[in-house]
Design a protein around this motif. Structure first.
Motif, mmCIF file in Angstrom:
data_model
loop_
_atom_site.group_PDB
_atom_site.id
_atom_site.type_symbol
_atom_site.label_atom_id
_atom_site.label_comp_id
_atom_site.label_asym_id
_atom_site.label_seq_id
_atom_site.Cartn_x
_atom_site.Cartn_y
_atom_site.Cartn_z
ATOM 1 N N VAL A 1 0.857 -1.181 0.000
ATOM 2 C CA VAL A 1 0.000 0.000 0.000
ATOM 3 C C VAL A 1 0.898 1.237 0.000
ATOM 4 C CG1 VAL A 1 -1.729 1.308 1.270
ATOM 5 C CG2 VAL A 1 -1.882 -1.176 1.165
ATOM 6 N N ASN A 2 0.987 1.869 -1.140
ATOM 7 C CA ASN A 2 1.782 3.092 -1.250
ATOM 8 C C ASN A 2 1.203 3.942 -2.376
ATOM 9 O OD1 ASN A 2 2.900 2.125 -3.768
ATOM 10 N ND2 ASN A 2 4.279 0.834 -2.568
ATOM 11 N N ASP A 3 1.874 4.998 -2.741
ATOM 12 C CA ASP A 3 1.324 5.925 -3.725
ATOM 13 C C ASP A 3 1.480 5.458 -5.164
ATOM 14 O OD1 ASP A 3 0.557 7.639 -1.735
ATOM 15 O OD2 ASP A 3 2.414 8.805 -1.792
ATOM 16 N N THR A 4 2.214 4.374 -5.385
ATOM 17 C CA THR A 4 2.493 3.968 -6.769
ATOM 18 C C THR A 4 1.931 2.603 -7.129
ATOM 19 O OG1 THR A 4 4.615 2.964 -6.141
ATOM 20 C CG2 THR A 4 4.641 5.290 -6.764
ATOM 21 N N ALA A 5 1.724 1.716 -6.139
ATOM 22 C CA ALA A 5 1.327 0.343 -6.475
ATOM 23 C C ALA A 5 -0.087 0.286 -7.044
ATOM 24 C CB ALA A 5 1.437 -0.558 -5.249
ATOM 25 N N HIS A 6 -1.045 0.897 -6.334
ATOM 26 C CA HIS A 6 -2.439 0.869 -6.764
ATOM 27 C C HIS A 6 -2.894 -0.553 -7.090
ATOM 28 C CE1 HIS A 6 -2.697 5.433 -7.950
ATOM 29 N NE2 HIS A 6 -2.565 5.215 -6.644
ATOM 30 N N LEU A 7 -2.614 -1.477 -6.166
ATOM 31 C CA LEU A 7 -3.089 -2.852 -6.320
ATOM 32 C C LEU A 7 -4.517 -2.912 -5.784
ATOM 33 C CD1 LEU A 7 0.015 -4.955 -5.209
ATOM 34 C CD2 LEU A 7 -0.462 -3.849 -7.400
ATOM 35 N N ARG A 8 -5.469 -3.029 -6.690
ATOM 36 C CA ARG A 8 -6.883 -3.007 -6.311
ATOM 37 C C ARG A 8 -7.253 -4.247 -5.495
ATOM 38 N NH1 ARG A 8 -8.431 -4.083 -11.339
ATOM 39 N NH2 ARG A 8 -6.288 -3.967 -12.078
ATOM 40 N N PRO A 9 -8.123 -4.105 -4.512
ATOM 41 C CA PRO A 9 -8.498 -5.254 -3.691
ATOM 42 C C PRO A 9 -9.586 -6.112 -4.355
ATOM 43 C CG PRO A 9 -9.620 -3.306 -2.890
ATOM 44 C CD PRO A 9 -8.710 -2.842 -4.010
ATOM 45 N N GLN A 10 -9.649 -7.370 -3.940
ATOM 46 C CA GLN A 10 -10.743 -8.241 -4.350
ATOM 47 C C GLN A 10 -12.045 -7.739 -3.720
ATOM 48 O OE1 GLN A 10 -7.945 -9.157 -2.824
ATOM 49 N NE2 GLN A 10 -6.938 -10.844 -3.897
ATOM 50 N N PHE A 11 -13.182 -8.075 -4.338
ATOM 51 C CA PHE A 11 -14.464 -7.716 -3.706
ATOM 52 C C PHE A 11 -14.694 -8.610 -2.495
ATOM 53 C CE2 PHE A 11 -18.683 -5.592 -4.812
ATOM 54 C CZ PHE A 11 -19.143 -5.681 -3.512
ATOM 55 N N ILE A 12 -14.747 -9.920 -2.697
ATOM 56 C CA ILE A 12 -14.972 -10.862 -1.598
ATOM 57 C C ILE A 12 -13.806 -11.843 -1.577
ATOM 58 C CG2 ILE A 12 -16.474 -12.654 -0.647
ATOM 59 C CD1 ILE A 12 -18.799 -11.374 -2.182
ATOM 60 N N GLN A 13 -13.116 -11.887 -0.464
ATOM 61 C CA GLN A 13 -12.046 -12.880 -0.316
ATOM 62 C C GLN A 13 -12.249 -13.676 0.973
ATOM 63 O OE1 GLN A 13 -7.831 -12.173 1.036
ATOM 64 N NE2 GLN A 13 -7.360 -12.620 -1.106
ATOM 65 N N PHE A 14 -12.332 -15.005 0.810
ATOM 66 C CA PHE A 14 -12.266 -15.929 1.932
ATOM 67 C C PHE A 14 -10.830 -16.451 1.950
ATOM 68 C CE2 PHE A 14 -16.610 -16.223 0.215
ATOM 69 C CZ PHE A 14 -17.351 -15.864 1.336
#
Length: 455
Positions: free
Chosen positions: A200-213
């Motif tokens: 989590v930083n200003d450049t990665a922008h790794l979008r999260p999953q909607f639902i994760q088990f």
């Protein structure tokens, strides 16, 4: 006398202990699934006798994100403390931040209920133990997240919906983003502990999953509608005993797969409708060292009676498959005519993956026009990774025992295209009554494939 007093003290303490125990009213159902391989019954929880707790009893207010987020968390905490409970989302549109499930909790959305998830990335912090394209890291929390839970469910006739204002701006992959995923790839390749892979930083922008088990078991996802997703839509990761049924998914953004079972076992996906911007179902098992490190194949996965309105493939296997994938049964599914589709079944890997693919069955599936073909198997699929990072360790993927029977389409470029490697040919492929009304190019394109049976 002293002995009697001691005995009485022990008896009273024991009685108080028993009275203080949580008594769960959860029962369990074992689902037996018919498949062309041996598969244990799937154990899932039944919450029908559990206490029902509307979030309004905990302070939820329509239109108030903070109060509703806190109320849902309090209701989940209470249900967990009771040893079993149903958290009720009443009719209405409830704006919320992240939801973290706990063991023995059923999140139930009444008809007319909408959980509308904030588009503010800060609402999904602090970072949690998650993944990005098959590599473990600490990233934004999935919108709905269950970590190391047992007996969890999301049910009902309501809807969960992601606001996409910010996430869609992150669909692009500019150079800073690519450098960040390159950094994560190298951290994974060096077996750096996951806690040190902070993304989590200003450049990665790794979008999260909607639902994760995540690392959970005895899971039910039933009845709800899912609209939009920042990244993969439903992601059972390192899970056991998963049932996903009667779910409707609509997500047309970047990387918007419908369901991604990854390193998960005993999974049933049935009676679902997928309208996707990527694969309807993509079965995975980790990228490169992650699959080798965790050594957990995806196996015993049954997909049946599903309808696909759009999606790159009905089912993709890979490309992240380093932990191996086996025992998959796709039965009685349909792709509507006019859907945007590349393959019905696409098995994809590359020289960096290793792992294995075996015992894959597709039966009684029909489709209209397909942009490419019914079956595709390719061993040199690298996407953006081809030029981003070099091959650190070369491991080929053995692929064998793929069975298709009674599969039809109206218009295709090919029936099957199998592109193996000379040093490790693909083998034991069986196609019986697999046909298309029109084949535009060539029925079968096979390179480095052994024992291909066409009937």
């Amino acid at each position: 006398m002293k002995n009697k007093l001691t005995f009485m003290a022990i008896f009273i303490c024991h009685s108080l202990f028993i009275l203080g125990q949580k008594t769960s009213s959860i029962s369990f159902t074992n689902i037996k699934v018919n498949a062309p391989f041996k598969m244990s019954a799937i154990t899932i929880p039944n919450f029908s006798k559990c206490k029902k707790m509307p979030i309004t009893d905990f302070g939820a207010v329509l239109g108030d994100k903070e109060k509703t987020t806190q109320a849902i968390a309090k209701a989940i905490e209470k249900a967990n403390a009771l040893g079993g409970g149903v958290v009720i989302i009443p009719a209405g549109e409830w704006l919320t931040g992240k939801i973290h499930l706990k063991s023995n909790v059923n999140l139930h959305l009444n008809k007319g209920a909408v959980l509308l998830f904030s588009e503010n990335p800060n609402d999904y912090l602090p970072a949690v133990h998650s993944t990005w394209e098959g590599m473990e890291c600490y990233n934004y929390s999935p919108l709905i997240y269950a970590y190391e839970c047992k007996n969890v469910a999301i049910t009902g006739e309501g809807e969960v919906k992601a606001q996409m204002d910010i996430w869609k701006q992150w669909f692009a992959r500019p150079k800073p983003h690519m450098e960040s995923i390159k950094r994560l790839y190298n951290l994974a390749s060096q077996y750096i502990p996951v806690k040190d892979r902070q993304m989590v930083n200003d450049t990665a922008h790794l979008r999260p999953q909607f639902i994760q088990f995540n690392r959970s078991e005895n899971i039910v996802l039933e009845g709800i509608t899912i609209t939009n997703s920042p990244f993969w839509t439903i992601h059972p990761y390192l899970c056991k005993n998963v049932v996903i049924r009667k779910v409707k998914v609509y997500a047309h953004g970047h990387n918007n797969d419908g369901v991604d079972p990854e390193m998960s076992q005993n999974v049933l996906i049935e009676d679902c409708t997928f309208d996707q911007g990527d694969d309807a179902i993509a079965i995975k098992s980790g990228r490169n060292p992650e699959g080798w490190r965790l050594k957990t194949p995806s196996k015993n996965i049954v997909i049946r009676n599903c309808l696909v309105k759009n999606g790159h493939q009905l089912v993709a296997i890979g490309s992240e498959l380093s932990g191996g994938i086996e025992n998959v049964f796709i039965n009685n599914c349909e792709v509507v005519d006019g859907a945007k589709l590349s393959h019905l079944l696409f098995i994809k890997t590359n020289e960096r993956m290793g792992g294995f693919v075996k015992n894959i069955h597709v039966s009684h599936v029909k489709a209209g026009k397909i942009d490419l073909g019914i079956l595709g198997i390719e061993t040199d699929v690298l996407y953006q990774w081809r030029n981003l990072v070099p091959t650190i360790e070369r491991r080929l993927t053995p692929i064998q025992e793929v069975y298709l029977d009674n599969v039809t389409a109206s218009n295709v470029k090919f029936i099957s295209r199998i592109l193996g490697q000379k040093e490790l040919p693909i083998k034991d492929i069986f196609l019986k009554n697999v046909k298309a009304s029109t084949v535009l190019e060539k029925e079968h394109i096979h390179e480095n494939a052994l024992n291909v049976n066409l009937k």
